[in-house]
Design a protein around this motif. Structure first.
Motif, PDB file in Angstrom:
ATOM      1  N   GLY A 113       0.817  -1.207   0.000  1.00 55.14           N
ATOM      2  CA  GLY A 113       0.000   0.000   0.000  1.00 55.14           C
ATOM      3  C   GLY A 113       0.851   1.258   0.000  1.00 55.14           C
ATOM      4  N   ALA A 114       0.414   2.249  -0.750  1.00 53.83           N
ATOM      5  CA  ALA A 114       1.149   3.516  -0.834  1.00 53.83           C
ATOM      6  C   ALA A 114       0.227   4.581  -1.399  1.00 53.83           C
ATOM      7  N   ASN A 115       0.687   5.813  -1.339  1.00 52.38           N
ATOM      8  CA  ASN A 115      -0.074   6.934  -1.883  1.00 52.38           C
ATOM      9  C   ASN A 115       0.376   7.247  -3.306  1.00 52.38           C
ATOM     10  N   MET A 116      -0.538   7.764  -4.097  1.00 55.03           N
ATOM     11  CA  MET A 116      -0.209   8.155  -5.460  1.00 55.03           C
ATOM     12  C   MET A 116       0.974   9.124  -5.457  1.00 55.03           C
ATOM     13  N   GLY A 117       1.991   8.789  -6.248  1.00 56.14           N
ATOM     14  CA  GLY A 117       3.145   9.674  -6.398  1.00 56.14           C
ATOM     15  C   GLY A 117       4.269   9.442  -5.407  1.00 56.14           C
ATOM     16  N   ASP A 118       4.084   8.497  -4.465  1.00 50.97           N
ATOM     17  CA  ASP A 118       5.184   8.189  -3.539  1.00 50.97           C
ATOM     18  C   ASP A 118       6.401   7.679  -4.312  1.00 50.97           C
ATOM     19  N   ASN A 119       7.574   7.916  -3.746  1.00 45.72           N
ATOM     20  CA  ASN A 119       8.805   7.453  -4.388  1.00 45.72           C
ATOM     21  C   ASN A 119       8.920   5.929  -4.316  1.00 45.72           C
ATOM     22  N   ILE A 120       9.433   5.347  -5.394  1.00 40.42           N
ATOM     23  CA  ILE A 120       9.776   3.929  -5.431  1.00 40.42           C
ATOM     24  C   ILE A 120      11.285   3.833  -5.583  1.00 40.42           C
ATOM     25  N   TYR A 121      11.917   3.030  -4.730  1.00 45.91           N
ATOM     26  CA  TYR A 121      13.379   2.938  -4.690  1.00 45.91           C
ATOM     27  C   TYR A 121      13.855   1.577  -5.206  1.00 45.91           C
ATOM     28  N   ALA A 122      14.992   1.576  -5.876  1.00 44.30           N
ATOM     29  CA  ALA A 122      15.607   0.322  -6.310  1.00 44.30           C
ATOM     30  C   ALA A 122      16.035  -0.474  -5.083  1.00 44.30           C
ATOM     31  N   SER A 123      15.600  -1.713  -4.998  1.00 46.66           N
ATOM     32  CA  SER A 123      15.938  -2.548  -3.847  1.00 46.66           C
ATOM     33  C   SER A 123      17.348  -3.118  -3.933  1.00 46.66           C
ATOM     34  N   LEU A 124      17.847  -3.250  -5.166  1.00 50.45           N
ATOM     35  CA  LEU A 124      19.197  -3.755  -5.409  1.00 50.45           C
ATOM     36  C   LEU A 124      19.841  -2.939  -6.523  1.00 50.45           C
TER      37      LEU A 124
ATOM     38  N   ASN B 126       2.747   0.612 -16.089  1.00 47.51           N
ATOM     39  CA  ASN B 126       4.129   1.096 -16.136  1.00 47.51           C
ATOM     40  C   ASN B 126       4.977   0.294 -15.152  1.00 47.51           C
ATOM     41  N   ILE B 127       6.092  -0.259 -15.647  1.00 44.88           N
ATOM     42  CA  ILE B 127       6.877  -1.168 -14.809  1.00 44.88           C
ATOM     43  C   ILE B 127       8.362  -1.000 -15.074  1.00 44.88           C
ATOM     44  N   VAL B 128       9.163  -1.264 -14.049  1.00 48.69           N
ATOM     45  CA  VAL B 128      10.622  -1.272 -14.154  1.00 48.69           C
ATOM     46  C   VAL B 128      11.132  -2.651 -13.779  1.00 48.69           C
ATOM     47  N   TYR B 129      11.998  -3.225 -14.634  1.00 48.93           N
ATOM     48  CA  TYR B 129      12.689  -4.478 -14.327  1.00 48.93           C
ATOM     49  C   TYR B 129      14.155  -4.133 -14.067  1.00 48.93           C
ATOM     50  N   ILE B 130      14.673  -4.608 -12.956  1.00 50.19           N
ATOM     51  CA  ILE B 130      16.096  -4.413 -12.656  1.00 50.19           C
ATOM     52  C   ILE B 130      16.741  -5.780 -12.452  1.00 50.19           C
ATOM     53  N   LEU B 131      17.808  -6.046 -13.201  1.00 46.53           N
ATOM     54  CA  LEU B 131      18.521  -7.320 -13.099  1.00 46.53           C
ATOM     55  C   LEU B 131      19.817  -7.121 -12.331  1.00 46.53           C
ATOM     56  N   SER B 132      20.006  -7.936 -11.306  1.00 48.12           N
ATOM     57  CA  SER B 132      21.202  -7.858 -10.460  1.00 48.12           C
ATOM     58  C   SER B 132      21.875  -9.228 -10.430  1.00 48.12           C
ATOM     59  N   ARG B 133      23.184  -9.208 -10.321  1.00 47.87           N
ATOM     60  CA  ARG B 133      23.938 -10.456 -10.190  1.00 47.87           C
ATOM     61  C   ARG B 133      24.389 -10.588  -8.746  1.00 47.87           C
ATOM     62  N   VAL B 134      23.925 -11.658  -8.084  1.00 50.01           N
ATOM     63  CA  VAL B 134      24.295 -11.907  -6.689  1.00 50.01           C
ATOM     64  C   VAL B 134      24.932 -13.290  -6.630  1.00 50.01           C
ATOM     65  N   GLY B 135      26.248 -13.339  -6.543  1.00 50.73           N
ATOM     66  CA  GLY B 135      26.945 -14.615  -6.587  1.00 50.73           C
ATOM     67  C   GLY B 135      26.674 -15.318  -7.897  1.00 50.73           C
ATOM     68  N   SER B 136      26.140 -16.528  -7.819  1.00 53.86           N
ATOM     69  CA  SER B 136      25.819 -17.287  -9.035  1.00 53.86           C
ATOM     70  C   SER B 136      24.360 -17.117  -9.460  1.00 53.86           C
ATOM     71  N   TYR B 137      23.647 -16.208  -8.807  1.00 52.50           N
ATOM     72  CA  TYR B 137      22.225 -16.028  -9.069  1.00 52.50           C
ATOM     73  C   TYR B 137      21.961 -14.758  -9.881  1.00 52.50           C
ATOM     74  N   ASN B 138      20.997 -14.873 -10.812  1.00 53.77           N
ATOM     75  CA  ASN B 138      20.430 -13.698 -11.451  1.00 53.77           C
ATOM     76  C   ASN B 138      19.175 -13.310 -10.682  1.00 53.77           C
ATOM     77  N   VAL B 139      19.198 -12.126 -10.116  1.00 59.86           N
ATOM     78  CA  VAL B 139      18.069 -11.668  -9.305  1.00 59.86           C
ATOM     79  C   VAL B 139      17.400 -10.502 -10.020  1.00 59.86           C
TER      80      VAL B 139
ATOM     81  N   ILE C 235      14.314 -15.115  -8.867  1.00 66.40           N
ATOM     82  CA  ILE C 235      15.671 -15.646  -8.801  1.00 66.40           C
ATOM     83  C   ILE C 235      15.832 -16.685  -9.898  1.00 66.40           C
ATOM     84  N   ASN C 236      16.763 -16.416 -10.799  1.00 65.25           N
ATOM     85  CA  ASN C 236      16.952 -17.262 -11.988  1.00 65.25           C
ATOM     86  C   ASN C 236      15.627 -17.479 -12.719  1.00 65.25           C
ATOM     87  N   GLY C 237      14.832 -16.420 -12.779  1.00 70.53           N
ATOM     88  CA  GLY C 237      13.582 -16.442 -13.529  1.00 70.53           C
ATOM     89  C   GLY C 237      12.365 -16.913 -12.778  1.00 70.53           C
ATOM     90  N   LYS C 238      12.521 -17.387 -11.545  1.00 69.72           N
ATOM     91  CA  LYS C 238      11.382 -17.928 -10.809  1.00 69.72           C
ATOM     92  C   LYS C 238      10.992 -17.012  -9.646  1.00 69.72           C
TER      93      LYS C 238
END
Length: 241
Positions: free
Chosen positions: A79-90, A105-118, A162-165
């Motif tokens: 839950g959030a209010n219209m216009g609240d900031n959304i922050y990158a988690s990684l 409207n959506i943002v996808y962010i891909l991060s590499r954590v060890g041997s995992y694609n997150v 994580i690795n697509g799942k």
């Protein structure tokens, strides 16, 4: 008589499809929380302040707020209010920033954590503040909360894959209220196995129902088109006399 029969069959197909969907299709083992060892990582909350969950992650299924049908929910609604900031988690690379069906409207962010694609996903945004193929730091403002796509009000649909799942974001988000226990990760193995078996058993039936349903829908569309043509033709003849 044939037309009435077709309509009855179409209604029965739709009803059966809904029943099977509720019983079987709401759970998809392909996207189960299948990792016994998940990456150790520090995931920042994507919103400021205390998080309020409005709809839990659940691969068994939840009642969709827009359609009313039972569908898997592969993220957590915050839950959030219209216009609240959304922050990158990684920190990572923005692989997509734009419109997607359902997500809005959506943002996808891909991060590499060890041997995992997150991959983290941030959906229903009112504004996107980053572009595709750019690097972002953890904690960077990437978007604004909105209600685009299939949403009934402003909120953030947040996913971790994580690795697509998809996995339950509860594993990493901080300061959440107690779980309702509906996500796959909270179920004992015995229950997971029951859903796996039911899903596998029902898959051929669901495929047949879907094919027949499409055929019935097409037949009804063709019938309505022909009826409209006949009506227009009769209307033109009436005025030409």
């Amino acid at each position: 008589m044939k037309i009435a029969l077709k309509r009855v069959v179409a209604i029965l197909i739709v009803t059966l499809n809904l029943l099977v969907g509720h019983a079987l299709a709401a759970y998809d083992p392909e996207y189960g929380d299948a990792y016994t060892t998940l990456p150790v990582m520090s995931v920042l909350n994507p919103l400021e302040g205390s998080l309020m969950i409005t709809s839990e992650f659940s691969l068994i299924g939840r009642t969709h707020s827009v359609f009313g049908s039972v569908r898997p929910h592969k993220g957590t609604d915050l839950g959030a209010n219209m216009g609240d900031n959304i922050y990158a988690s990684l920190a990572g690379t923005v692989t997509y920033s734009g419109w997607a069906e359902g997500y809005g409207n959506i943002v996808y962010i891909l991060s590499r954590v060890g041997s995992y694609n997150v991959e983290t996903r941030y959906a229903h945004c009112s504004a996107l503040l980053v572009n595709s193929n750019t690097q972002v730091a953890a904690g960077m403002i990437i978007a604004k909360v909105g209600d685009t796509g299939w949403a009934t009000g402003p909120h953030l649909h947040f996913e971790i894959r994580i690795n697509g799942k998809p996995i339950n974001p509860r594993r990493y988000l901080k300061g959440l209220p107690p779980s309702s226990g509906t996500g796959y990760g909270e179920l004992p193995d015995s229950i997971k196995n029951v859903f796996d078996s039911a899903y596998d058993f029902g898959k051929p039936l669901r495929e047949v129902i879907e094919k027949v349903g499409v055929q019935c829908q097409n037949a009804l569309k063709n019938f309505n088109r022909r009826r409209q043509v006949d009506f227009d033709s009769a209307d033109n003849n009436r005025f030409s006399d």
